[in-house]
Design an enzyme around this catalytic site. Structure first.
Site, PDB file in Angstrom:
ATOM      1  N   ARG A   1      -5.308  -2.368   8.924  1.00 34.57           N
ATOM      2  CA  ARG A   1      -5.268  -3.824   8.756  1.00 34.57           C
ATOM      3  C   ARG A   1      -5.640  -4.481  10.077  1.00 34.57           C
ATOM      4  O   ARG A   1      -6.784  -4.368  10.483  1.00 34.57           O
ATOM      5  CB  ARG A   1      -3.890  -4.280   8.259  1.00 34.57           C
ATOM      6  CG  ARG A   1      -3.974  -5.578   7.497  1.00 34.57           C
ATOM      7  CD  ARG A   1      -2.659  -5.944   6.875  1.00 34.57           C
ATOM      8  NE  ARG A   1      -2.320  -5.159   5.721  1.00 34.57           N
ATOM      9  CZ  ARG A   1      -2.750  -5.414   4.482  1.00 34.57           C
ATOM     10  NH1 ARG A   1      -3.516  -6.442   4.257  1.00 34.57           N
ATOM     11  NH2 ARG A   1      -2.398  -4.664   3.484  1.00 34.57           N
TER      12      ARG A   1
ATOM     13  N   MET B   1      -8.565   2.622   8.576  1.00 34.85           N
ATOM     14  CA  MET B   1      -7.687   1.517   8.155  1.00 34.85           C
ATOM     15  C   MET B   1      -6.750   1.113   9.288  1.00 34.85           C
ATOM     16  O   MET B   1      -6.819   1.647  10.397  1.00 34.85           O
ATOM     17  CB  MET B   1      -6.890   1.938   6.924  1.00 34.85           C
ATOM     18  CG  MET B   1      -7.678   1.869   5.639  1.00 34.85           C
ATOM     19  SD  MET B   1      -6.613   2.204   4.225  1.00 34.85           S
ATOM     20  CE  MET B   1      -7.705   1.765   2.887  1.00 34.85           C
TER      21      MET B   1
ATOM     22  N   GLY C   1       0.832  -1.213   0.000  1.00 37.74           N
ATOM     23  CA  GLY C   1       0.000   0.000   0.000  1.00 37.74           C
ATOM     24  C   GLY C   1       0.859   1.252   0.000  1.00 37.74           C
ATOM     25  O   GLY C   1       1.837   1.337   0.736  1.00 37.74           O
TER      26      GLY C   1
ATOM     27  N   ASP D   1      -0.244   2.142   8.511  1.00 38.78           N
ATOM     28  CA  ASP D   1      -0.751   1.340   9.631  1.00 38.78           C
ATOM     29  C   ASP D   1       0.084   1.461  10.915  1.00 38.78           C
ATOM     30  O   ASP D   1      -0.413   1.150  12.004  1.00 38.78           O
ATOM     31  CB  ASP D   1      -0.812  -0.147   9.244  1.00 38.78           C
ATOM     32  CG  ASP D   1      -1.694  -0.400   8.037  1.00 38.78           C
ATOM     33  OD1 ASP D   1      -2.557   0.449   7.755  1.00 38.78           O
ATOM     34  OD2 ASP D   1      -1.518  -1.441   7.378  1.00 38.78           O
TER      35      ASP D   1
ATOM     36  N   ASP E   1       4.611  -4.454   6.235  1.00 37.69           N
ATOM     37  CA  ASP E   1       4.858  -5.801   6.730  1.00 37.69           C
ATOM     38  C   ASP E   1       5.079  -6.838   5.605  1.00 37.69           C
ATOM     39  O   ASP E   1       6.090  -7.554   5.589  1.00 37.69           O
ATOM     40  CB  ASP E   1       3.610  -6.166   7.547  1.00 37.69           C
ATOM     41  CG  ASP E   1       3.826  -7.367   8.393  1.00 37.69           C
ATOM     42  OD1 ASP E   1       4.763  -7.335   9.193  1.00 37.69           O
ATOM     43  OD2 ASP E   1       3.086  -8.350   8.224  1.00 37.69           O
TER      44      ASP E   1
ATOM     45  N   ARG F   1       1.156  -5.240  -5.285  1.00 39.00           N
ATOM     46  CA  ARG F   1       1.307  -6.397  -4.391  1.00 39.00           C
ATOM     47  C   ARG F   1       1.524  -7.590  -5.328  1.00 39.00           C
ATOM     48  O   ARG F   1       0.568  -8.096  -5.910  1.00 39.00           O
ATOM     49  CB  ARG F   1       0.040  -6.587  -3.550  1.00 39.00           C
ATOM     50  CG  ARG F   1      -0.299  -5.370  -2.658  1.00 39.00           C
ATOM     51  CD  ARG F   1      -1.408  -5.710  -1.685  1.00 39.00           C
ATOM     52  NE  ARG F   1      -2.053  -4.538  -1.102  1.00 39.00           N
ATOM     53  CZ  ARG F   1      -1.601  -3.860  -0.049  1.00 39.00           C
ATOM     54  NH1 ARG F   1      -0.488  -4.224   0.536  1.00 39.00           N
ATOM     55  NH2 ARG F   1      -2.277  -2.829   0.417  1.00 39.00           N
TER      56      ARG F   1
HETATM   57  O1  F6P Z   1      -1.411  -1.535   4.683  1.00 37.11           O
HETATM   58  C1  F6P Z   1      -2.006  -0.352   4.271  1.00 37.11           C
HETATM   59  C2  F6P Z   1      -3.482  -0.538   4.017  1.00 37.11           C
HETATM   60  O2  F6P Z   1      -4.011   0.722   3.633  1.00 37.11           O
HETATM   61  C3  F6P Z   1      -4.268  -1.137   5.167  1.00 37.11           C
HETATM   62  O3  F6P Z   1      -4.594  -0.198   6.159  1.00 37.11           O
HETATM   63  C4  F6P Z   1      -5.462  -1.685   4.426  1.00 37.11           C
HETATM   64  O4  F6P Z   1      -6.030  -2.759   5.132  1.00 37.11           O
HETATM   65  C5  F6P Z   1      -4.871  -2.152   3.122  1.00 37.11           C
HETATM   66  O5  F6P Z   1      -3.675  -1.440   2.940  1.00 37.11           O
HETATM   67  C6  F6P Z   1      -5.761  -1.968   1.927  1.00 37.11           C
HETATM   68  O6  F6P Z   1      -5.106  -2.471   0.822  1.00 37.11           O
HETATM   69  P1  F6P Z   1      -5.608  -2.273  -0.680  1.00 37.11           P
HETATM   70  O7  F6P Z   1      -5.393  -0.843  -1.053  1.00 37.11           O
HETATM   71  O8  F6P Z   1      -4.760  -3.207  -1.466  1.00 37.11           O
HETATM   72  O9  F6P Z   1      -7.048  -2.631  -0.689  1.00 37.11           O
END
Ligand code: F6P
Length: 326
Positions: A175, A173, A14, A131, A106, A75
């Site tokens: 996670r 957010m 992210g 996060d 992470d 990712r």
């Molecule tokens: O790790 C950062 C984050 O924004 C988390 O807070 C959230 O759960 C996740 O990424 C969302 O990911 P994506 O943008 O891939 O949906």
């Protein structure tokens, strides 16, 4: 140890406000110290597809104030496979990149750790995630900006919550971590925060209702950390509708707005320090460490510690929030 001549840099996972400031700091500090720098696009995916560009000081001009990441991010599922990592390693050899600086959270640092071990490749990590869930560092790049975004959004929601005398669950957010919810609640003067860290210890909704609305007013704002453990803001609202139908409840999910925007001064300074420290770490023969900050001092945290350990929340903050919401 083999001499390092060229450093590759990538952002992964992210995006977080301040990543660009970190890219700038890594690039300029590397060039200052005589290294060549290559920007790798789209995180680990770019290592597999070979999307790599030589960086000079002007590639990072005028980006310190920009949110997102000029290197793009992804990712990568392929990098999770041994075959994908073999291809990534071949790209690094072909591009003559001798060390990597990985900016991410992470998952990204877990990938870095595996890759570094498999190929005995020097990697330094920089914690870039809103996060704030990496162990060994007081704060991470993007966390302060996201907190400010949450605070501004809650300030606005409060106007309508007060006018209608409603109970608002605002999902933030994080996670599986409650740092944004807990500190966001304190910063915005919310009544409570519902966080995963204590979900198994107490029924936080029951506690909240038991404590009642603040005597002086009929509206209430509660920040809920997104997580299966909390059930999120929707889960909370459904419970209230069933168990406490007397409350007029509404839900706002802040979502990706929390990841955008120009980084705060605190995030720009943190990113600049950590970016420069990543190059210092390589010069210092440090390998497979994450740059952290503790009591305003730069520290090196082995990947194994940064990833594996759960970063504890400061429980004093829960008490502060409770006291201030009487
Ligand atoms: O790790 C950062 C984050 O924004 C988390 O807070 C959230 O759960 C996740 O990424 C969302 O990911 P994506 O943008 O891939 O949906």
């Amino acid at each position: 140890m083999a001499e390092i001549k060229c450093v590759g840099i990538l952002t992964s996972g992210g995006d977080a406000p301040g990543m660009n400031a970190a890219i700038r700091a890594v690039t300029r500090s590397a060039i200052y110290n005589g290294f060549e720098v290559k920007g790798i696009y789209r995180g680990y995916r770019g290592l597999i597809t070979g999307e790599i560009v030589q960086f000079r000081t002007n590639n990072v001009s005028n980006i310190i104030q920009q949110g997102g990441t000029i290197l793009k991010t992804a990712r990568s599922k392929e990098f999770m496979t041994p075959e994908g990592r073999v291809t990534a390693h071949e790209t690094l050899l072909k591009e003559k990149i001798d060390a990597l600086v990985v900016i991410g959270g992470d998952g990204s640092l877990t990938g870095a750790r595996i890759f570094a071990q498999e190929f005995n490749f020097p990697i330094v990590g920089i914690p870039g995630t809103i996060d704030n869930d990496l162990y060994g560092t007081d704060t991470t790049i993007g966390y302060d900006t996201a907190l400010n975004t949450i605070m501004e959004a809650v300030d606005k929601i409060r106007d309508t919550a007060t006018s209608h005398e409603r109970l608002f669950f605002i999902e933030v957010m994080g996670r599986d971590a409650g740092f944004l919810a807990l500190n966001g609640a304190i910063a915005s003067g919310a009544e409570a925060a519902i966080i995963p860290e204590i979900s198994t210890e107490v029924d936080q909704l029951e506690e909240l209702i038991k404590n009642g609305f603040r005597k002086s007013k009929n509206s209430s704002i509660v920040l809920v950390a997104e997580s299966e453990l909390t059930g999120g803001a929707m889960g909370m609202a459904e419970r209230v509708k069933k168990e406490y139908p007397e409350y007029d409840v509404r839900v706002t999910i802040l979502g990706h707005i929390q990841r955008g925007g120009s980084p705060t001064a605190a995030d720009r300074i943190l990113s600049s320090r950590m970016g420069a420290a990543a190059i210092d770490a390589l010069l210092d023969d440090q390998r497979n460490v994450m740059i952290g900050i503790q009591d305003d001092k730069i520290v090196y945290i082995p990947f194994s510690k940064a990833i594996k350990n759960q970063k504890p929340i400061n429980r004093d903050l829960l008490n502060t929030l409770k006291i201030l919401s009487i």
